[in-house]
Design a protein around this motif. Structure first.
Motif, PDB file in Angstrom:
ATOM      1  N   ASN A  16      12.236 -37.052 -17.044  1.00 35.53           N
ATOM      2  CA  ASN A  16      13.607 -36.619 -17.313  1.00 35.53           C
ATOM      3  C   ASN A  16      14.402 -36.482 -16.021  1.00 35.53           C
ATOM      4  O   ASN A  16      15.589 -36.806 -15.977  1.00 35.53           O
ATOM      5  CB  ASN A  16      13.617 -35.284 -18.052  1.00 35.53           C
ATOM      6  N   MET A  17      13.757 -35.992 -14.971  1.00 34.66           N
ATOM      7  CA  MET A  17      14.425 -35.831 -13.680  1.00 34.66           C
ATOM      8  C   MET A  17      14.829 -37.195 -13.115  1.00 34.66           C
ATOM      9  O   MET A  17      15.924 -37.357 -12.598  1.00 34.66           O
ATOM     10  CB  MET A  17      13.509 -35.105 -12.701  1.00 34.66           C
ATOM     11  N   GLU A  18      13.939 -38.170 -13.231  1.00 37.23           N
ATOM     12  CA  GLU A  18      14.239 -39.514 -12.736  1.00 37.23           C
ATOM     13  C   GLU A  18      15.377 -40.144 -13.526  1.00 37.23           C
ATOM     14  O   GLU A  18      16.275 -40.773 -12.958  1.00 37.23           O
ATOM     15  CB  GLU A  18      12.985 -40.388 -12.816  1.00 37.23           C
ATOM     16  N   THR A  19      15.375 -39.965 -14.831  1.00 32.50           N
ATOM     17  CA  THR A  19      16.452 -40.492 -15.671  1.00 32.50           C
ATOM     18  C   THR A  19      17.786 -39.856 -15.298  1.00 32.50           C
ATOM     19  O   THR A  19      18.805 -40.548 -15.205  1.00 32.50           O
ATOM     20  CB  THR A  19      16.137 -40.230 -17.155  1.00 32.50           C
ATOM     21  N   ALA A  20      17.773 -38.561 -15.079  1.00 33.98           N
ATOM     22  CA  ALA A  20      19.004 -37.867 -14.690  1.00 33.98           C
ATOM     23  C   ALA A  20      19.488 -38.352 -13.334  1.00 33.98           C
ATOM     24  O   ALA A  20      20.686 -38.552 -13.124  1.00 33.98           O
ATOM     25  CB  ALA A  20      18.764 -36.361 -14.659  1.00 33.98           C
ATOM     26  N   ARG A  21      18.569 -38.556 -12.391  1.00 32.68           N
ATOM     27  CA  ARG A  21      18.940 -39.026 -11.056  1.00 32.68           C
ATOM     28  C   ARG A  21      19.575 -40.417 -11.136  1.00 32.68           C
ATOM     29  O   ARG A  21      20.604 -40.682 -10.506  1.00 32.68           O
ATOM     30  CB  ARG A  21      17.716 -39.062 -10.137  1.00 32.68           C
ATOM     31  N   LEU A  22      18.973 -41.309 -11.925  1.00 34.15           N
ATOM     32  CA  LEU A  22      19.526 -42.655 -12.066  1.00 34.15           C
ATOM     33  C   LEU A  22      20.901 -42.625 -12.725  1.00 34.15           C
ATOM     34  O   LEU A  22      21.802 -43.380 -12.353  1.00 34.15           O
ATOM     35  CB  LEU A  22      18.570 -43.533 -12.867  1.00 34.15           C
ATOM     36  N   GLY A  23      21.066 -41.757 -13.718  1.00 34.18           N
ATOM     37  CA  GLY A  23      22.366 -41.619 -14.359  1.00 34.18           C
ATOM     38  C   GLY A  23      23.422 -41.123 -13.388  1.00 34.18           C
ATOM     39  O   GLY A  23      24.567 -41.594 -13.389  1.00 34.18           O
ATOM     40  N   LEU A  24      23.047 -40.155 -12.536  1.00 33.17           N
ATOM     41  CA  LEU A  24      23.988 -39.647 -11.540  1.00 33.17           C
ATOM     42  C   LEU A  24      24.340 -40.710 -10.508  1.00 33.17           C
ATOM     43  O   LEU A  24      25.491 -40.823 -10.085  1.00 33.17           O
ATOM     44  CB  LEU A  24      23.416 -38.409 -10.854  1.00 33.17           C
ATOM     45  N   GLU A  25      23.352 -41.510 -10.095  1.00 33.53           N
ATOM     46  CA  GLU A  25      23.636 -42.593  -9.148  1.00 33.53           C
ATOM     47  C   GLU A  25      24.616 -43.589  -9.747  1.00 33.53           C
ATOM     48  O   GLU A  25      25.505 -44.094  -9.056  1.00 33.53           O
ATOM     49  CB  GLU A  25      22.340 -43.288  -8.740  1.00 33.53           C
ATOM     50  N   ASP A  26      24.462 -43.880 -11.041  1.00 33.39           N
ATOM     51  CA  ASP A  26      25.372 -44.794 -11.718  1.00 33.39           C
ATOM     52  C   ASP A  26      26.789 -44.227 -11.758  1.00 33.39           C
ATOM     53  O   ASP A  26      27.763 -44.935 -11.476  1.00 33.39           O
ATOM     54  CB  ASP A  26      24.869 -45.071 -13.134  1.00 33.39           C
ATOM     55  N   LYS A  27      26.910 -42.943 -12.076  1.00 37.03           N
ATOM     56  CA  LYS A  27      28.229 -42.302 -12.096  1.00 37.03           C
ATOM     57  C   LYS A  27      28.864 -42.298 -10.708  1.00 37.03           C
ATOM     58  O   LYS A  27      30.069 -42.508 -10.565  1.00 37.03           O
ATOM     59  CB  LYS A  27      28.129 -40.857 -12.614  1.00 37.03           C
ATOM     60  N   ILE A  28      28.070 -42.063  -9.679  1.00 41.65           N
ATOM     61  CA  ILE A  28      28.592 -42.062  -8.307  1.00 41.65           C
ATOM     62  C   ILE A  28      29.111 -43.438  -7.937  1.00 41.65           C
ATOM     63  O   ILE A  28      30.183 -43.564  -7.337  1.00 41.65           O
ATOM     64  CB  ILE A  28      27.511 -41.583  -7.323  1.00 41.65           C
ATOM     65  N   SER A  29      28.374 -44.486  -8.309  1.00 41.04           N
ATOM     66  CA  SER A  29      28.847 -45.844  -7.996  1.00 41.04           C
ATOM     67  C   SER A  29      30.128 -46.166  -8.756  1.00 41.04           C
ATOM     68  O   SER A  29      31.027 -46.830  -8.234  1.00 41.04           O
ATOM     69  CB  SER A  29      27.759 -46.875  -8.283  1.00 41.04           C
ATOM     70  N   GLN A  30      30.243 -45.689 -10.006  1.00 41.09           N
ATOM     71  CA  GLN A  30      31.478 -45.899 -10.761  1.00 41.09           C
ATOM     72  C   GLN A  30      32.650 -45.179 -10.100  1.00 41.09           C
ATOM     73  O   GLN A  30      33.756 -45.734 -10.007  1.00 41.09           O
ATOM     74  CB  GLN A  30      31.311 -45.398 -12.194  1.00 41.09           C
TER      75      GLN A  30
END
Length: 98
Positions: free
Chosen positions: A59-73
């Motif tokens: 879950n932590m890894e999924t959240a981290r990847l989601g946050l990275e995606d939002k940051i790039s957007q």
């Protein structure tokens, strides 16, 4: 000179009372912190629904990847606005600022 007659005793009385109040407050707050549950070292994040979500492992890894995606957007949106403002101000260069 009348104002200075009780200064020394008042000063020491204030320092003593302040030390006692500060000491009691420190002990109470330290006990409150130590009594909190520290058994599980999971990160709890309050989501949009208002419920706390526990992140562990996958879950932590999924959240981290989601946050990275939002940051790039967000970075892409900032670059787009920067280009639009540059063309509005008469600066048509395509420089990027990182």
């Amino acid at each position: 000179m009348g104002n200075r007659d009780g200064f020394g005793s008042g000063f020491f009385l204030g320092a003593t009372l302040g030390g006692l109040v500060g000491g009691v407050l420190g002990v109470v707050l330290a006990n409150r912190i130590s009594n909190q549950d520290r058994v599980d070292h999971e990160l709890e994040v309050q989501g949009k629904s208002g419920k706390a979500t526990k992140f562990t492992g996958d879950n932590m890894e999924t959240a981290r990847l989601g946050l990275e995606d939002k940051i790039s957007q967000l970075n892409q949106a900032i670059d787009d606005v920067r280009q639009q403002l540059g063309s509005v101000n008469g600066n048509n260069s395509s420089e990027t600022y990182d």
